[in-house]
Design a protein around this motif. Structure first.
Motif, PDB file in Angstrom:
ATOM      1  N   GLN A  24       0.818  -1.210   0.000  1.00 51.95           N
ATOM      2  CA  GLN A  24       0.000   0.000   0.000  1.00 51.95           C
ATOM      3  C   GLN A  24       0.861   1.273   0.000  1.00 51.95           C
ATOM      4  O   GLN A  24       0.552   2.228  -0.692  1.00 51.95           O
ATOM      5  CB  GLN A  24      -0.894  -0.043   1.245  1.00 51.95           C
ATOM      6  N   GLU A  25       1.928   1.231   0.782  1.00 53.13           N
ATOM      7  CA  GLU A  25       2.727   2.435   0.950  1.00 53.13           C
ATOM      8  C   GLU A  25       3.338   2.964  -0.351  1.00 53.13           C
ATOM      9  O   GLU A  25       3.101   4.113  -0.724  1.00 53.13           O
ATOM     10  CB  GLU A  25       3.810   2.191   2.013  1.00 53.13           C
ATOM     11  N   ARG A  48       0.722   4.292  -2.678  1.00 55.58           N
ATOM     12  CA  ARG A  48       0.202   5.594  -2.262  1.00 55.58           C
ATOM     13  C   ARG A  48       1.088   6.705  -2.838  1.00 55.58           C
ATOM     14  O   ARG A  48       0.595   7.702  -3.357  1.00 55.58           O
ATOM     15  CB  ARG A  48       0.206   5.645  -0.732  1.00 55.58           C
ATOM     16  N   SER A  62      -4.222   0.344  -5.729  1.00 57.73           N
ATOM     17  CA  SER A  62      -4.247   0.774  -4.342  1.00 57.73           C
ATOM     18  C   SER A  62      -5.536   0.306  -3.666  1.00 57.73           C
ATOM     19  O   SER A  62      -5.542  -0.197  -2.547  1.00 57.73           O
ATOM     20  CB  SER A  62      -4.123   2.294  -4.305  1.00 57.73           C
ATOM     21  N   ARG A  91      -6.034  -2.380  -0.661  1.00 54.56           N
ATOM     22  CA  ARG A  91      -6.805  -2.022   0.541  1.00 54.56           C
ATOM     23  C   ARG A  91      -7.893  -3.059   0.804  1.00 54.56           C
ATOM     24  O   ARG A  91      -8.118  -3.480   1.930  1.00 54.56           O
ATOM     25  CB  ARG A  91      -7.450  -0.642   0.352  1.00 54.56           C
ATOM     26  N   SER A 130      -0.078   5.281   8.053  1.00 59.16           N
ATOM     27  CA  SER A 130      -0.781   4.539   7.012  1.00 59.16           C
ATOM     28  C   SER A 130      -1.613   3.409   7.627  1.00 59.16           C
ATOM     29  O   SER A 130      -2.373   2.749   6.949  1.00 59.16           O
ATOM     30  CB  SER A 130       0.214   3.953   6.013  1.00 59.16           C
ATOM     31  N   SER A 168      -4.734   8.210   0.463  1.00 59.82           N
ATOM     32  CA  SER A 168      -4.108   7.620  -0.716  1.00 59.82           C
ATOM     33  C   SER A 168      -4.411   8.399  -1.988  1.00 59.82           C
ATOM     34  O   SER A 168      -4.109   7.931  -3.078  1.00 59.82           O
ATOM     35  CB  SER A 168      -4.519   6.158  -0.846  1.00 59.82           C
TER      36      SER A 168
END
Lengths: 508, 163
Positions: A298-299, A302, A338, A342, B119, B142
């Motif tokens: 995810q990081e 992002r 993304s 999630r 996050s 995001s």
């Protein structure tokens, strides 16, 4: 006429004489009389022997009375007394001289008949009683034989069960000595059945476990209560021992014990437990891995999304129309990925038990929160949401929120031409709450009824309906975790109803 | 008292930047923000967000938990006490929770507003930081537009009225 059943059943009247006896009586009397006549005639020249024929006559009369009863006795008596004078010619001719012996002989006849009849009556009664007794004895004997045969059968069955039983079975006296063992127990101890009799438990058991056995016996004798399934280990082998007192007239007279080898089942149980533990660990590792992976994925994503957007915002003028289009695709792709990551994260969390504590919650609150989150969509579509009374349920609060948000969200998203009309309900069904979320939307083709619950499974393109296809998979996972089930009943174009069950009992 | 304070002070001013104050041409606005964040890309975005909402402040940045602890221990002796701390949870050496606990236990900074910008949206993290006395918990958005909105929230926290 023979010894018929009527004779046995009823006592004959006094003086009654059976017909056959009358016939014999007459026969014997006539034979004796004939003998008397013969002797009278033959002995006429010898008057000194006249008395012999007289005795023969008298005996004939008595025999007739004894055997034939009154009638033949009296008849013979009358015939003789009137014929003898003729035969004797000159002897006892005067009526006076004949009357006394005649009357006395008649009386004697009657008495003899009476005695004879009474004797016969008794004989017949005795015979009847005898027959009756014999019949009864026969019946009893037969019944006894039947009972005996039955007992023999049962005994044989018991004996078979006893000797074929796969469990070791033994009876032990209060002195700790074996009274009886079945072959299985004998083979467990590695000795013959006979070798056990009169020997103590300690003598017959392996030294390592004799103590355990004795403890069990002592406990049973002390408490007079049975002990069930005590595990006894002897090296690699395991035994399950059950022991109970044997009572006779309320007094404990010994012990019965059942020994079952559990080596294999224990080994299997242990192996199962180990593989279960490994599976649980693997599952937990996988969950942790999925969580970390999706979180770590995810990081960077992002960064890609946000910086692409920043690039678009700041430098779109310098990129030209084509460059802007490319950048747009890049942002779309990254945003979508993304979102997928999630969703994957939510999916792995949906089964995590350590996420939050279970609580008794009011589904109305969850529905309210879901509706608040879906406020924009509800306003845009003009959705009408109604609900029946909802029961309090035990669950992870976040899970119930997610469940309603996904189901109500889908009901709104996949609406038809009409504004969405959604009905949420709950009813009791077989130890569970059966909840439903019904809509009037586009419905689902029955061939996709299972597919829609798969991870990232979608029936529409992103242009038709946006989304990643994780919602129902999350719902299903939440319900699996909760011990429930999720399914849909739908017809294309006529709306769908999603049902889910929340059982009263479930493994946390 | 820590005799090393003076010596160590320069190490965390390495990252000292002027942030929006610099862009607006004002050298010192009197508002100080401490950002504890190891990802320079996020630091840049925070600056952008502050700028977007015209928050003028002196921004101090430290890039790991250990340095953050030393910054806190140094107190007002080397740098001005911040009005707001923006704290990441996942930091090298010491994590954000430890930093937060240290801030709340410190003499000078115990009352400072601390915003977690992480996050993670795990309820466990949220609950724990609230128990440790966080002022606000924000999840790192995001999308760019969501990230920019953070500037508004920080502005509210600093008590700066909208222009």
């Amino acid at each position: 006429m023979g010894p018929g059943s009527d004779l046995r059943a009823t006592r004959p009247p006094f003086g009654a004489v059976p017909g056959f006896q009358i016939r014999y009586g007459f026969g014997i009397a006539i034979a004796l009389l004939a003998l008397g006549v013969f002797l009278t005639i033959v002995l006429r020249p010898f008057p000194q022997f006249g008395i012999v024929s007289a005795f023969v006559f008298l005996f004939g009369i008595w025999a007739a009375a004894w055997w034939g009863g009154y009638a033949p006795g009296l008849l013979v008596c009358a015939v003789l007394f009137f014929s003898i004078p003729t035969l004797r010619a000159g002897h006892l001719t005067s009526p006076g001289a004949i009357t006394v012996p005649f009357v006395s002989t008649m009386v004697t006849c009657v008495l003899i008949s009476a005695f004879s009849a009474n004797r016969m009556r008794r004989e017949i009664t005795l015979q009847a009683t005898n027959d009756e007794l014999e019949g009864k004895v026969r019946e009893r004997t037969q019944a006894l034989e039947e009972v005996n045969a039955d007992l023999q059968n049962r005994l044989a069955e018991l004996e078979t069960v006893y000797s074929e039983l796969v469990f070791g079975l033994g009876f032990v006296g209060l002195d700790g000595k074996y009274l009886r063992v079945n072959p299985t127990l004998a083979s467990i101890h590695g000795a013959s059945v006979e070798a056990h009799l009169g020997r103590t438990v300690r003598e017959m058991s392996s030294p390592t476990i004799a103590g355990s056995f004795e403890n069990i016996y002592r406990q049973v004798l002390a408490t007079e209560q049975p002990v069930f399934e005590q595990e006894v280990q002897d090296g690699d082998r395991c035994w399950s021992v059950s022991c109970a007192p044997v009572r006779s007239r309320g007094k404990v007279i010994g012990l019965q014990k059942i020994v079952r080898e559990t080596t294999e089942s224990r080994r299997a149980g242990k192996a199962l437990h180990q593989s279960n533990e490994r599976l649980r660990q693997a599952n937990s590792d996988l969950e942790q891995f999925a969580y970390s992976a999706s979180h770590d994925l995810q990081e960077p994503l992002r960064m890609v999304v946000i910086y692409s957007q920043l690039l678009q915002k700041r430098y779109s003028g310098k990129l030209g129309p084509e460059g802007q289009e490319y950048l747009g695709y890049a942002i779309d792709g990254a945003s979508r990925m993304s979102q997928l990551v999630r969703d994957l994260l939510s999916y792995t969390r949906a089964s995590s038990s350590e996420w939050e504590g279970v609580a008794t919650i009011d589904p109305n609150d969850s529905i309210d929160r879901a509706m608040a989150n879906l406020k924009v969509a509800i306003e845009q579509t003009g959705a009408q949401i109604s609900r029946t009374a909802m029961p309090q349920v035990e669950m992870y609060p976040a899970h119930l929120d997610q469940l309603f948000q996904n189901l109500i969200g889908n009901a709104i998203k996949y609406h038809g031409k009409e504004p969405p009309a959604i009905k949420i309900g709950a009813e009791r069904s077989a130890g569970a709450w059966l909840c439903s979320v019904a809509d009037n939307g586009i419905g689902i083709d029955s061939k996709y009824k299972e597919q829609i619950f798969g991870v990232f499974k979608r029936l529409h393109t992103n242009a038709e309906f946006s989304g990643t296809g994780i919602g129902l998979a999350i719902c299903q996972r939440i319900l699996e975790r909760r011990g429930g089930r999720l399914w849909v009943e739908s017809e294309q174009g006529k709306g769908s109803t999603f049902f889910f069950t929340l059982p009263d009992t479930w493994e946390r | 008292l820590n005799p090393n304070r003076e010596k160590e002070a320069p190490s965390f001013s390495l990252f000292r930047t002027l942030g929006s104050a610099e862009t607006s041409g004002v050298a010192d606005t009197g508002t100080n923000i401490l950002i504890v964040e190891d990802n320079p890309a996020d630091v840049l975005l925070i600056r952008e967000a502050l700028e977007e909402h015209a928050v003028r402040a002196n921004v101090y940045v430290v890039t790991d938990g250990e340095k953050a602890l030393r910054f806190i221990d140094a107190g007002a002796t080397s740098v001005p006490c911040p009005d707001l701390v923006i704290l990441d949870l996942n930091l090298p050496r010491r994590n954000g929770r430890e930093v937060l606990a240290h801030i709340r236990a410190s003499e000078e900074m115990s009352k400072v507003s601390v915003v977690i910008l992480s996050s993670s949206d795990a309820p466990r993290d949220i609950e724990e930081t609230f128990r440790l006395g966080v002022t606000q918990y924000l999840r790192k958005p995001s999308t760019l537009s969501e990230f920019m909105q953070i500037g508004g929230k920080l502005r509210e926290l600093l008590g700066i009225k909208p222009d």
